[in-house]
Design an enzyme around this catalytic site. Sequence first.
Site: not given
Length: 273
Positions: A134, A147
């Site tokens: 990501s 995260y």
Amino acid sequence: MTTKKVVLLTGASSGIGYKTAELLASLDYKVYGAARRVEKMVPLSALGITPIEMDVTDETSIKQAVQEIIDQEGRIDILINNAGYGSYGAIENVTLEEAKRQFDTNLFGVARLVQLVMPYMREQHAGKIINISSMAGRVTTYMGAWYHATKYALEAFSDALRMEVKPFGVAVVLVEPGGIKTDWGIIAADHLRDTSQNTAYSEHALAAADRMHKLYSSDKLTDPSVIAGTIVKAVESKRPRARYLVGYGAKFSVFLHTILPAKVFDKIVQKLI
């Protein structure tokens, strides 16, 4: 056994994984779509995709799934590690149990699959491992420490793996999506709300959760099919890039993070997310 290239794709029950499975099948790959909820992949069966149950946090589940593919096909040519999730919240509020769960899903599940698949790729002296990271592995947003920690770790893991397996004819690729129109952001926002109620962080965290919820409910974000197309581009390339940064806000955010002083970037992020 098929003569087609064999793909193991995790997180195939929705979003990017689902679209990637569809696209690969249309290009005549033999796709095994793995996820915990096999029933959500039933429509994929009509396209020649084989749904396979797998929980990437469970050793027995991973081993059984890989062995099933090897028994059927004798090899795995492409491993796409797409399974993952985001759980937001202030570091003080998120339990270490939840933090470990994110690492188990986003990093250690990837690592275990790599360990199980690599012997077959080494034997055939060919293969591709595509890890879906990501832009969150390059920049950090508000209240997303755990995260982001998993995605930063996945980036380093992939960089090291790429160098280790290159002599065996195996390529390692990172795909780094930006904001994608899936339920990911809604789930992350809900986690942020849950962990922040009646805490010292409530005011700012709940406001951030509202902004995140609005963004992921809007039409601004990139369709998951765009990311699926990028993954397939890496699959089909003879010389894939080490990284593919793609999707809403990805390149611009990483650019700003590179050129701006940390204090300035922090202020921007706290206002936007």
